[in-house]
Motif scaffolding. Structure first.
Motif, PDB file in Angstrom:
ATOM      1  N   ASP A  81       0.877  -1.169   0.000  1.00  0.00           N
ATOM      2  CA  ASP A  81       0.000   0.000   0.000  1.00  0.00           C
ATOM      3  C   ASP A  81       0.913   1.216   0.000  1.00  0.00           C
ATOM      4  O   ASP A  81       1.745   1.365   0.900  1.00  0.00           O
ATOM      5  N   GLU A  82       0.774   2.083  -0.998  1.00  0.00           N
ATOM      6  CA  GLU A  82       1.675   3.231  -1.109  1.00  0.00           C
ATOM      7  C   GLU A  82       0.908   4.540  -1.078  1.00  0.00           C
ATOM      8  O   GLU A  82       0.046   4.777  -1.921  1.00  0.00           O
ATOM      9  N   VAL A  83       1.239   5.363  -0.094  1.00  0.00           N
ATOM     10  CA  VAL A  83       0.712   6.722  -0.009  1.00  0.00           C
ATOM     11  C   VAL A  83       1.702   7.630  -0.725  1.00  0.00           C
ATOM     12  O   VAL A  83       2.913   7.577  -0.443  1.00  0.00           O
ATOM     13  N   LEU A 122       4.694  12.113 -16.230  1.00  0.00           N
ATOM     14  CA  LEU A 122       4.390  12.954 -17.389  1.00  0.00           C
ATOM     15  C   LEU A 122       5.365  14.115 -17.550  1.00  0.00           C
ATOM     16  O   LEU A 122       5.548  14.612 -18.662  1.00  0.00           O
ATOM     17  N   GLU A 123       5.957  14.537 -16.434  1.00  0.00           N
ATOM     18  CA  GLU A 123       6.969  15.594 -16.455  1.00  0.00           C
ATOM     19  C   GLU A 123       7.876  15.345 -15.246  1.00  0.00           C
ATOM     20  O   GLU A 123       7.513  14.568 -14.365  1.00  0.00           O
ATOM     21  N   PRO A 124       9.055  15.958 -15.219  1.00  0.00           N
ATOM     22  CA  PRO A 124       9.922  15.717 -14.053  1.00  0.00           C
ATOM     23  C   PRO A 124       9.115  15.919 -12.758  1.00  0.00           C
ATOM     24  O   PRO A 124       8.418  16.921 -12.605  1.00  0.00           O
ATOM     25  N   THR A 125       9.214  14.926 -11.863  1.00  0.00           N
ATOM     26  CA  THR A 125       8.334  14.888 -10.695  1.00  0.00           C
ATOM     27  C   THR A 125       9.101  14.569  -9.420  1.00  0.00           C
ATOM     28  O   THR A 125      10.073  13.808  -9.449  1.00  0.00           O
ATOM     29  N   ARG A 126       8.632  15.169  -8.304  1.00  0.00           N
ATOM     30  CA  ARG A 126       9.106  14.831  -6.961  1.00  0.00           C
ATOM     31  C   ARG A 126       7.892  14.451  -6.127  1.00  0.00           C
ATOM     32  O   ARG A 126       6.854  15.106  -6.191  1.00  0.00           O
ATOM     33  N   LYS A 127       8.046  13.384  -5.346  1.00  0.00           N
ATOM     34  CA  LYS A 127       6.972  12.984  -4.436  1.00  0.00           C
ATOM     35  C   LYS A 127       7.578  12.517  -3.123  1.00  0.00           C
ATOM     36  O   LYS A 127       8.750  12.132  -3.063  1.00  0.00           O
ATOM     37  N   ILE A 128       6.750  12.531  -2.087  1.00  0.00           N
ATOM     38  CA  ILE A 128       7.042  11.880  -0.825  1.00  0.00           C
ATOM     39  C   ILE A 128       6.191  10.612  -0.825  1.00  0.00           C
ATOM     40  O   ILE A 128       5.033  10.635  -1.258  1.00  0.00           O
ATOM     41  N   PHE A 129       6.768   9.506  -0.370  1.00  0.00           N
ATOM     42  CA  PHE A 129       6.026   8.249  -0.415  1.00  0.00           C
ATOM     43  C   PHE A 129       6.247   7.439   0.853  1.00  0.00           C
ATOM     44  O   PHE A 129       7.286   7.524   1.497  1.00  0.00           O
ATOM     45  N   VAL A 130       5.227   6.638   1.174  1.00  0.00           N
ATOM     46  CA  VAL A 130       5.313   5.657   2.258  1.00  0.00           C
ATOM     47  C   VAL A 130       4.645   4.396   1.729  1.00  0.00           C
ATOM     48  O   VAL A 130       3.471   4.410   1.358  1.00  0.00           O
ATOM     49  N   GLY A 131       5.419   3.323   1.647  1.00  0.00           N
ATOM     50  CA  GLY A 131       4.902   2.021   1.216  1.00  0.00           C
ATOM     51  C   GLY A 131       4.844   1.091   2.411  1.00  0.00           C
ATOM     52  O   GLY A 131       5.869   0.809   3.035  1.00  0.00           O
ATOM     53  N   VAL A 132       3.636   0.639   2.749  1.00  0.00           N
ATOM     54  CA  VAL A 132       3.437  -0.193   3.936  1.00  0.00           C
ATOM     55  C   VAL A 132       3.135  -1.627   3.521  1.00  0.00           C
ATOM     56  O   VAL A 132       2.143  -1.893   2.839  1.00  0.00           O
ATOM     57  N   ALA A 133       4.025  -2.532   3.914  1.00  0.00           N
ATOM     58  CA  ALA A 133       3.824  -3.953   3.640  1.00  0.00           C
ATOM     59  C   ALA A 133       2.694  -4.457   4.525  1.00  0.00           C
ATOM     60  O   ALA A 133       2.563  -4.048   5.670  1.00  0.00           O
ATOM     61  N   GLY A 134       1.895  -5.340   3.975  1.00  0.00           N
ATOM     62  CA  GLY A 134       0.801  -5.831   4.794  1.00  0.00           C
ATOM     63  C   GLY A 134       0.252  -7.169   4.369  1.00  0.00           C
ATOM     64  O   GLY A 134      -0.618  -7.719   5.006  1.00  0.00           O
ATOM     65  N   ARG A 135       0.731  -7.689   3.266  1.00  0.00           N
ATOM     66  CA  ARG A 135       0.200  -8.957   2.780  1.00  0.00           C
ATOM     67  C   ARG A 135       1.065 -10.094   3.214  1.00  0.00           C
ATOM     68  O   ARG A 135       2.183 -10.022   3.462  1.00  0.00           O
TER      69      ARG A 135
END
Length: 135
Positions: A81-83, A122-135
């Motif tokens: 699950d990635e926010v 689609l264009e140069p991008t920056r994001k903050i992400f949190v991927g939570v393992a759960g399966r």
């Protein structure tokens, strides 16, 4: 509840934690990681990315800042699950049936574990992400 710096410091000392454990999620912080192209089912020409990962206590979970250049990758089984919070640039998420949503600066969204589709930068991008393992 008193939240003055002295009070926060005292609480941190009592709990065995300290301000040094706070991690910044930003390009240039954390550990730079370039995911293997083999991690994806398909990759278009021009795809480039780098993650600036922080340390997490939960095995299989990831968090940090991400930077990407225009291009696309196919993930038939999103690994967690990635926010995502887009800071700059524009991306699109497309499902296997062709449904598509675009996100720009300030947008926050969740990609569920197991999602089958494409990530389009689609264009140069920056994001903050949190991927939570759960399966």
């Amino acid at each position: 509840m008193d939240s003055t710096p002295d009070t926060v410091s005292a609480r941190g000392a009592d709990s065995g934690t300290s301000i040094e454990q706070i991690q910044v999620l930003a390009p240039g912080s954390g550990t730079p990681v370039v995911p293997e192209v083999n991690d994806y089912a398909a990759v278009t020409e021009g795809w480039r990315e780098v993650e600036h990962r922080v340390r997490l206590s939960r095995e299989g979970s990831v968090a940090g800042a991400w930077e990407g250049e225009p291009g696309s990758v196919r993930l038939p089984d999103w690994p967690y699950d990635e926010v995502c919070v887009i800071q700059a640039g524009r991306v699109a998420i497309e499902d296997a049936a062709g449904g598509r949503r675009e996100f720009g600066p300030g947008a926050a969204f969740l990609v569920p574990a197991g999602f089958d589709g494409w990530w389009h930068t689609l264009e140069p991008t920056r994001k903050i992400f949190v991927g939570v393992a759960g399966r």
